[in-house]
Design a protein around this motif. Structure first.
Motif, mmCIF file in Angstrom:
data_model
loop_
_atom_site.group_PDB
_atom_site.id
_atom_site.type_symbol
_atom_site.label_atom_id
_atom_site.label_comp_id
_atom_site.label_asym_id
_atom_site.label_seq_id
_atom_site.Cartn_x
_atom_site.Cartn_y
_atom_site.Cartn_z
ATOM 1 N N LEU A 1 6.315 -9.919 -1.632
ATOM 2 C CA LEU A 1 6.755 -10.829 -0.568
ATOM 3 C C LEU A 1 5.609 -11.665 -0.029
ATOM 4 C CD1 LEU A 1 9.145 -8.516 1.455
ATOM 5 C CD2 LEU A 1 9.746 -10.343 -0.118
ATOM 6 N N GLY A 2 4.410 -11.390 -0.479
ATOM 7 C CA GLY A 2 3.296 -12.263 -0.105
ATOM 8 C C GLY A 2 2.284 -11.645 0.828
ATOM 9 N N GLY A 3 2.492 -10.408 1.256
ATOM 10 C CA GLY A 3 1.513 -9.782 2.136
ATOM 11 C C GLY A 3 0.364 -9.191 1.347
ATOM 12 N N ALA A 4 -0.683 -8.782 2.075
ATOM 13 C CA ALA A 4 -1.806 -8.095 1.446
ATOM 14 C C ALA A 4 -1.978 -6.740 2.130
ATOM 15 C CB ALA A 4 -3.082 -8.923 1.585
ATOM 16 N N PHE A 5 -2.354 -5.745 1.328
ATOM 17 C CA PHE A 5 -2.499 -4.386 1.847
ATOM 18 C C PHE A 5 -3.787 -3.784 1.325
ATOM 19 C CE2 PHE A 5 1.882 -5.483 1.680
ATOM 20 C CZ PHE A 5 2.387 -5.017 2.883
ATOM 21 N N CYS A 6 -4.395 -2.941 2.128
ATOM 22 C CA CYS A 6 -5.599 -2.271 1.640
ATOM 23 C C CYS A 6 -5.784 -0.939 2.356
ATOM 24 C CB CYS A 6 -6.828 -3.157 1.850
ATOM 25 S SG CYS A 6 -8.314 -2.478 1.082
ATOM 26 N N LEU A 7 -5.999 0.101 1.555
ATOM 27 C CA LEU A 7 -6.350 1.411 2.112
ATOM 28 C C LEU A 7 -7.825 1.371 2.513
ATOM 29 C CD1 LEU A 7 -5.550 4.447 2.575
ATOM 30 C CD2 LEU A 7 -6.402 4.858 0.249
ATOM 31 N N CYS A 8 -8.122 1.863 3.687
ATOM 32 C CA CYS A 8 -9.504 1.861 4.202
ATOM 33 C C CYS A 8 -9.853 3.254 4.714
ATOM 34 C CB CYS A 8 -9.647 0.895 5.381
ATOM 35 S SG CYS A 8 -9.184 -0.799 5.015
ATOM 36 N N ALA A 9 -11.132 3.567 4.708
ATOM 37 C CA ALA A 9 -11.556 4.871 5.224
ATOM 38 C C ALA A 9 -12.845 4.730 6.018
ATOM 39 C CB ALA A 9 -11.754 5.867 4.080
ATOM 40 N N MET B 1 -10.979 9.347 8.726
ATOM 41 C CA MET B 1 -9.959 8.419 9.222
ATOM 42 C C MET B 1 -9.548 7.481 8.091
ATOM 43 S SD MET B 1 -9.966 5.824 12.531
ATOM 44 C CE MET B 1 -10.257 7.086 13.775
ATOM 45 N N TRP B 2 -8.272 7.513 7.730
ATOM 46 C CA TRP B 2 -7.746 6.715 6.618
ATOM 47 C C TRP B 2 -6.610 5.845 7.137
ATOM 48 C CZ3 TRP B 2 -9.384 6.954 1.396
ATOM 49 C CH2 TRP B 2 -10.387 7.907 1.144
ATOM 50 N N PHE B 3 -6.769 4.554 7.002
ATOM 51 C CA PHE B 3 -5.705 3.673 7.492
ATOM 52 C C PHE B 3 -5.404 2.569 6.489
ATOM 53 C CE2 PHE B 3 -8.751 0.406 8.732
ATOM 54 C CZ PHE B 3 -9.890 1.124 9.056
ATOM 55 N N VAL B 4 -4.231 1.991 6.642
ATOM 56 C CA VAL B 4 -3.803 0.886 5.787
ATOM 57 C C VAL B 4 -3.786 -0.389 6.610
ATOM 58 C CG1 VAL B 4 -1.873 -0.087 4.473
ATOM 59 C CG2 VAL B 4 -2.445 2.343 4.242
ATOM 60 N N LEU B 5 -4.462 -1.416 6.102
ATOM 61 C CA LEU B 5 -4.388 -2.733 6.725
ATOM 62 C C LEU B 5 -3.283 -3.526 6.033
ATOM 63 C CD1 LEU B 5 -8.164 -3.763 7.037
ATOM 64 C CD2 LEU B 5 -6.642 -2.915 8.839
ATOM 65 N N ALA B 6 -2.429 -4.142 6.821
ATOM 66 C CA ALA B 6 -1.355 -4.994 6.287
ATOM 67 C C ALA B 6 -1.514 -6.368 6.919
ATOM 68 C CB ALA B 6 0.010 -4.399 6.621
ATOM 69 N N THR B 7 -1.791 -7.360 6.092
ATOM 70 C CA THR B 7 -2.050 -8.708 6.615
ATOM 71 C C THR B 7 -1.300 -9.750 5.779
ATOM 72 O OG1 THR B 7 -3.994 -9.040 5.213
ATOM 73 C CG2 THR B 7 -4.375 -8.028 7.368
ATOM 74 N N GLU B 8 -1.360 -10.976 6.260
ATOM 75 C CA GLU B 8 -0.679 -12.050 5.550
ATOM 76 C C GLU B 8 -1.400 -12.436 4.256
ATOM 77 O OE1 GLU B 8 2.099 -14.058 6.444
ATOM 78 O OE2 GLU B 8 2.587 -12.501 7.895
ATOM 79 N N SER B 9 -2.730 -12.308 4.252
ATOM 80 C CA SER B 9 -3.484 -12.771 3.077
ATOM 81 C C SER B 9 -4.654 -11.831 2.811
ATOM 82 C CB SER B 9 -4.032 -14.180 3.325
ATOM 83 O OG SER B 9 -5.068 -14.110 4.283
ATOM 84 N N ARG B 10 -5.192 -11.916 1.602
ATOM 85 C CA ARG B 10 -6.315 -11.066 1.229
ATOM 86 C C ARG B 10 -7.539 -11.338 2.108
ATOM 87 N NH1 ARG B 10 -5.150 -8.061 -2.653
ATOM 88 N NH2 ARG B 10 -7.228 -7.185 -2.608
ATOM 89 N N GLY B 11 -7.737 -12.604 2.451
ATOM 90 C CA GLY B 11 -8.875 -12.943 3.296
ATOM 91 C C GLY B 11 -8.809 -12.243 4.651
ATOM 92 N N ASP B 12 -7.595 -12.069 5.143
ATOM 93 C CA ASP B 12 -7.423 -11.412 6.437
ATOM 94 C C ASP B 12 -7.813 -9.931 6.369
ATOM 95 O OD1 ASP B 12 -6.553 -13.701 7.646
ATOM 96 O OD2 ASP B 12 -4.421 -13.282 7.372
ATOM 97 N N ILE B 13 -7.707 -9.341 5.178
ATOM 98 C CA ILE B 13 -8.129 -7.940 5.019
ATOM 99 C C ILE B 13 -9.629 -7.827 5.317
ATOM 100 C CG2 ILE B 13 -8.491 -6.066 3.347
ATOM 101 C CD1 ILE B 13 -5.569 -6.290 3.853
ATOM 102 N N MET B 14 -10.408 -8.668 4.666
ATOM 103 C CA MET B 14 -11.862 -8.636 4.850
ATOM 104 C C MET B 14 -12.240 -8.932 6.298
ATOM 105 S SD MET B 14 -13.291 -7.652 2.190
ATOM 106 C CE MET B 14 -14.952 -7.939 2.811
ATOM 107 N N ARG B 15 -11.588 -9.945 6.872
ATOM 108 C CA ARG B 15 -11.896 -10.337 8.241
ATOM 109 C C ARG B 15 -11.615 -9.184 9.209
ATOM 110 N NH1 ARG B 15 -8.787 -11.465 11.990
ATOM 111 N NH2 ARG B 15 -6.952 -11.787 10.673
ATOM 112 N N THR B 16 -10.457 -8.525 9.026
ATOM 113 C CA THR B 16 -10.101 -7.431 9.921
ATOM 114 C C THR B 16 -11.059 -6.256 9.751
ATOM 115 O OG1 THR B 16 -7.786 -8.104 9.707
ATOM 116 C CG2 THR B 16 -8.208 -5.946 10.680
ATOM 117 N N ALA B 17 -11.416 -5.945 8.503
ATOM 118 C CA ALA B 17 -12.358 -4.835 8.262
ATOM 119 C C ALA B 17 -13.691 -5.115 8.941
ATOM 120 C CB ALA B 17 -12.542 -4.625 6.765
#
Lengths: 162, 151
Positions: free
Chosen positions: B66-74, B107-123
């Motif tokens: 659907l166009g979102g980006a997701f990433c597991l983070c720790a 601590m393990w969390f999933v980031l869900a954002t509109e775009s891949r770039g937003d993953i990096m920015r949020t991290a």
């Protein structure tokens, strides 16, 4: 893959679930001002594109007594990780299975398989079955049990773009 | 709170994990299989949902399609800072879920954002807010799972 406005509207209208009535698609179609046939055709198309994975129900693990969940992680030779990942994923008790990058030196594991069970003991027995399957291709492994849910929001699937 | 599931309930929960056909009366075939009327199936599914055995009935979407980006983070969070860090991490709406796990990376969390770039920015924002490193474990490949709960 292209989603038009109507597809977006269908996703918005169904992502919280379908009405539990004998003809759920007819009810949704009416709210979307389209025919049931058009709705079913569009849902079939979304499915063939892989946007819909399946139509069905999600069981509540916790309510069914599966209160233990362990993230099993494995350091697998890159040459065979994809082949073995397919086999691990096909085990009936693995709920998610992914290849992910290592983060050396602190994290050497590249295969992640989530396992649920009624107890930690049961999860560990299942973990052992994965270990048997992986055999010598597995160089190291660990299992991380969740001790607390710190946040859980419904995954919001954006239907507003496009 | 807890009620015992009948054999029929269990069969129904198992059956509902299959892919249902995209037809006008999707519950009718299940009724045929289990020897019940269509309305009985609808009523039982509703009851199982209301009792919390099923979380949702409907289509399951591939969120990335659907166009979102997701990433597991720790993160490795010191014990005495855990609650403070947790508040800062969870303050980000992009954190979809977050689990404490029994490991140095606790601590393990999933980031869900509109775009891949937003993953990096949020991290990066979380690293800035907490002073701790965020390890990213984006999925490289997802393996098909035939998982079903045996109710």
């Amino acid at each position: 893959m292209t989603l038009d406005t109507k597809d977006r509207a269908i996703i918005e209208a169904t992502q919280a679930g379908l009405p539990l009535v004998p003809q759920p698609f007819a009810v949704v179609a009416e709210t979307l001002d389209m025919s049931e046939n058009e709705l079913l055709a569009r849902l079939k198309s979304l499915k063939s594109q892989g946007i819909i994975r399946r139509i069905g129900a999600a069981p509540n693990h916790y309510r069914l007594g599966m209160t233990a969940n362990g993230m099993s992680v494995w350091d697998i030779d890159d040459k065979v990780v994809d082949e073995l990942g397919e086999q691990v994923g096909s085990l009936s008790f693995v709920t998610h299975c992914y290849r992910r990058p290592r983060a050396l030196p602190v994290w050497r594991y590249n295969l992640f398989a989530m396992v649920h069970g009624n107890s930690r003991e049961e999860v560990l027995i299942k973990r052992d079955r994965i270990a048997d399957l992986l055999g010598e291709a597995c160089r190291a492994s660990d299992i991380l049990f969740s001790t607390r849910i710190l946040k859980k929001t419904g995954m919001r699937l954006s239907g507003q773009k496009g | 709170m807890t009620r015992d599931l009948s054999k029929l309930d269990r069969q129904l929960i198992n059956r509902l994990q299959d892919d249902l056909p995209l037809v006008s009366n999707p519950f009718a075939t299940i009724g045929d299989d289990l020897g019940l009327s269509e309305q009985d199936i609808v009523d039982k599914v509703r009851q199982l949902r209301d009792d919390g055995f099923l979380t949702r009935f409907g289509p399951f979407f591939d969120a990335e399609a659907l166009g979102g980006a997701f990433c597991l983070c720790a993160m490795s969070v010191p014990e005495d800072r855990f609650e403070d860090v947790l508040t800062k991490v969870n303050a980000h709406a992009e954190v979809a879920h977050n689990y404490e796990r029994d490991h140095r990376l606790n601590m393990w969390f999933v980031l869900a954002t509109e775009s891949r770039g937003d993953i990096m920015r949020t991290a990066k924002e979380i690293e800035h807010d907490t002073g701790l490193e965020v390890l990213l474990f984006p999925k490289k490949r997802e393996f098909f799972v035939g998982f079903r709960v045996n109710a």
